[in-house]
Design a protein around this motif. Structure first.
Motif, mmCIF file in Angstrom:
data_model
loop_
_atom_site.group_PDB
_atom_site.id
_atom_site.type_symbol
_atom_site.label_atom_id
_atom_site.label_comp_id
_atom_site.label_asym_id
_atom_site.label_seq_id
_atom_site.Cartn_x
_atom_site.Cartn_y
_atom_site.Cartn_z
ATOM 1 N N GLU A 3 1.010 -1.122 -0.025
ATOM 2 C CA GLU A 3 0.606 0.431 0.042
ATOM 3 C C GLU A 3 0.716 1.557 -0.021
ATOM 4 O O GLU A 3 1.556 1.263 0.303
ATOM 5 C CB GLU A 3 -0.724 -0.063 0.816
ATOM 6 N N VAL A 4 0.141 1.908 -0.672
ATOM 7 C CA VAL A 4 1.450 3.246 -1.077
ATOM 8 C C VAL A 4 0.847 4.782 0.187
ATOM 9 O O VAL A 4 -0.881 4.810 -0.846
ATOM 10 C CB VAL A 4 1.598 3.761 -1.949
ATOM 11 N N LEU A 5 1.189 5.111 0.839
ATOM 12 C CA LEU A 5 0.341 6.650 1.608
ATOM 13 C C LEU A 5 0.780 7.731 1.458
ATOM 14 O O LEU A 5 2.095 7.486 0.454
ATOM 15 C CB LEU A 5 0.881 5.892 3.076
ATOM 16 N N ASP A 6 -0.331 8.403 1.274
ATOM 17 C CA ASP A 6 -0.087 10.303 0.780
ATOM 18 C C ASP A 6 0.589 10.410 1.798
ATOM 19 O O ASP A 6 0.297 10.161 2.767
ATOM 20 C CB ASP A 6 -1.664 10.275 0.657
ATOM 21 N N VAL A 7 1.330 11.843 1.492
ATOM 22 C CA VAL A 7 2.359 12.381 2.820
ATOM 23 C C VAL A 7 0.924 12.674 4.006
ATOM 24 O O VAL A 7 1.813 13.214 5.063
ATOM 25 C CB VAL A 7 3.116 14.253 2.195
ATOM 26 N N LYS A 8 0.059 13.239 3.446
ATOM 27 C CA LYS A 8 -0.900 14.440 4.198
ATOM 28 C C LYS A 8 -1.486 12.524 5.554
ATOM 29 O O LYS A 8 -1.651 12.370 6.749
ATOM 30 C CB LYS A 8 -1.877 14.506 3.586
ATOM 31 N N ASP A 9 -1.329 11.238 5.520
ATOM 32 C CA ASP A 9 -2.031 10.688 6.028
ATOM 33 C C ASP A 9 -0.617 10.145 6.484
ATOM 34 O O ASP A 9 -0.676 8.999 7.754
ATOM 35 C CB ASP A 9 -2.062 9.397 4.807
ATOM 36 N N MET A 10 1.005 10.307 6.792
ATOM 37 C CA MET A 10 1.294 9.807 7.037
ATOM 38 C C MET A 10 2.401 11.025 8.290
ATOM 39 O O MET A 10 2.695 10.691 9.253
ATOM 40 C CB MET A 10 3.234 9.429 6.378
#
Length: 163
Positions: A3-10
């Motif tokens: 799964e590739v996470l978006d920066v705003k989710d990290m």
């Protein structure tokens, strides 16, 4: 598949880092506006090695606090050099050669980190501080624009992070 996470989710939504330029150091006899740089306290715990047959275990030994580096401006008035020398003279008076009592030259220092609006977000109480080394800088005819600085190494007994 990964799964590739978006920066705003990290990153947390309300992330505000502590900044290196928002702090105050309160030392009796030294004007706070003269300070240019300061190190936060450092702590080192020695290790105790316990040999057993063909192996080794380690446990914590004694803990000591490191030295603190401070850099301050040396304006014409008020003289930073004079303020530093008044503190040093409590440790050692170069004219008479006499030493001072620890009760007179040891000072408590307060290091305060601030948020963007000036509220205290971190507070260190540094106890039993005294000047170990003072370097009043060098002079140079070829350098007319540089401000004169004083570098101090502070030795202290204890540091407590209140919050």
């Amino acid at each position: 598949m990964a799964e590739v996470l978006d920066v705003k989710d990290m990153l947390p939504n309300r992330f505000e880092p502590k900044r290196k330029n928002r702090w105050l150091l309160r030392i009796e006899g030294i004007d706070a506006f003269l300070l240019n740089k300061a190190a936060r306290p450092s702590i080192e715990t020695e290790e105790v090695e316990i040999p057993f047959i063909n192996s080794r275990r380690y446990v914590a030994g004694t803990t000591k606090f490191g030295e603190m580096s401070i850099s301050l401006h040396d304006p014409i008035a008020p003289s930073g050099a004079q303020q530093v020398m008044e503190w040093i003279r409590l440790t050692f008076e170069s004219v008479s050669g006499r030493a001072g009592y620890a009760d007179f030259y040891k000072r408590n220092i307060e290091l305060v980190l601030l948020d963007p609006v000036g509220t205290t977000i971190e507070n260190w109480m540094i106890a039993g501080a005294w000047i170990k080394t003072a370097n009043f800088g060098e002079l140079d005819y070829a350098s007319g624009a540089e401000a004169q600085m004083i570098e101090l190494t502070i030795r202290y007994d204890n540091a407590v992070l209140n919050y």
